[in-house]
Design an enzyme around this catalytic site. Structure first.
Site, short mmCIF file in Angstrom:
data_model
loop_
_atom_site.label_atom_id
_atom_site.label_comp_id
_atom_site.label_asym_id
_atom_site.label_seq_id
_atom_site.Cartn_x
_atom_site.Cartn_y
_atom_site.Cartn_z
N SER A 27 0.81 -1.31 0.04
CA SER A 27 0.02 -0.09 -0.07
C SER A 27 0.85 1.26 0.05
O SER A 27 0.55 2.27 -0.58
CB SER A 27 -1.11 -0.14 1.29
OG SER A 27 -0.09 -0.04 2.48
N GLY A 64 -1.91 -4.27 1.05
CA GLY A 64 -1.97 -5.46 1.84
C GLY A 64 -1.10 -6.51 1.40
O GLY A 64 -0.89 -7.57 2.08
N ASN A 93 4.00 -5.55 5.79
CA ASN A 93 2.89 -6.21 6.20
C ASN A 93 3.20 -7.56 6.76
O ASN A 93 2.47 -8.07 7.61
CB ASN A 93 1.87 -6.37 4.74
CG ASN A 93 1.17 -5.20 4.59
OD1 ASN A 93 0.67 -4.45 5.20
ND2 ASN A 93 1.15 -4.97 3.12
N ASP A 177 -5.34 7.06 9.76
CA ASP A 177 -4.88 5.42 10.22
C ASP A 177 -3.82 5.41 10.90
O ASP A 177 -3.37 4.28 11.47
CB ASP A 177 -5.20 4.52 9.27
CG ASP A 177 -4.42 4.65 8.17
OD1 ASP A 177 -3.11 5.33 8.19
OD2 ASP A 177 -4.38 3.91 7.07
N HIS A 180 -0.53 4.74 6.91
CA HIS A 180 -0.08 5.01 5.55
C HIS A 180 0.16 6.60 5.55
O HIS A 180 -0.66 7.34 5.98
CB HIS A 180 -1.57 4.69 4.78
CG HIS A 180 -1.80 3.21 4.71
ND1 HIS A 180 -2.61 2.96 5.49
CD2 HIS A 180 -1.31 2.25 4.05
CE1 HIS A 180 -2.92 1.51 5.37
NE2 HIS A 180 -1.83 1.21 4.52
#
Length: 202
Positions: A27, A64, A93, A177, A180
């Site tokens: 991402s 992801g 991730n 969040d 990111h």
């Protein structure tokens, strides 16, 4: 006939020397939560349009994505795009999901070797674990990228989010969040990648 043959030879040589950069990431490279065209990969394409107009950038990043996912796709991507350079931006991730570090390192090494065997130069973008994982695990995770780069003689950006994730006030560089990077962080991300990539492109 000779002139045509010579022209064809020059065309083939030019095609072989035109940089084709494949970005395989997650991402952080797939513009998650951002407007299209403002992510660091898009900014890289714009920069290359000024410095190397014929260069191509193929963004094969998926939000992801883990190193296992990247490894499963790498052979197909290499065959399809035949890149001269491959940027691998994966591993974050894996850490967030608590996947085994030895698996992450093995996947990174396999992807790097696959790309090099296909004739591409490789640039690894190193990542760091959040501090709540503990200092020992954080050091081991960071070292895994360096070990792969050293063993495969690949280029390395030690910390892709330098100046962002380690900023004294990091929240200004992240989306709501807190995972990111936001649009303001994208030029910094490119600035971390560009000096090493530029050396490879010479």
């Amino acid at each position: 006939m000779l002139a045509l043959a010579s022209w064809g030879f020059v065309t083939a040589v030019n095609a072989a020397t035109v940089p084709r950069i494949l970005v395989v990431g997650d991402s952080l490279s797939a513009e998650y939560g951002l407007a299209r065209g403002v992510g660091w990969v898009a900014l890289l394409q714009k920069k290359l349009a000024q410095e190397k107009p014929d260069a191509q950038v193929i963004n094969a990043s998926i939000s992801g994505e883990t190193t296992s996912g990247g490894r499963s796709r790498m052979a197909t991507l290499l065959q399809k795009h035949q890149p001269s350079h491959v940027i691998i931006e994966l591993g974050g991730n894996d850490a967030l999901r608590g996947l085994p570090l030895n698996m992450t390192q093995d996947n990174l090494q396999t992807m790097t070797r696959q790309a090099q065997t296909a004739g591409a130069q490789v640039l690894l973008l190193g990542m760091q674990m959040p501090p709540n994982y503990g200092p020992d695990m954080a050091r081991q995770f960071e070292a895994a990228f360096a070990q792969v780069a050293k063993s495969q003689k690949a280029a390395l950006v030690p910390f892709f989010l330098q100046g962002i994730g380690d900023d004294p006030e990091p929240l200004k560089w992240f989306q709501a969040d807190r995972i990111h990077p936001n649009e303001a962080a994208q030029p910094r991300m490119l600035a971390n990648v560009w000096p090493t990539l530029k050396k490879q492109l010479k």
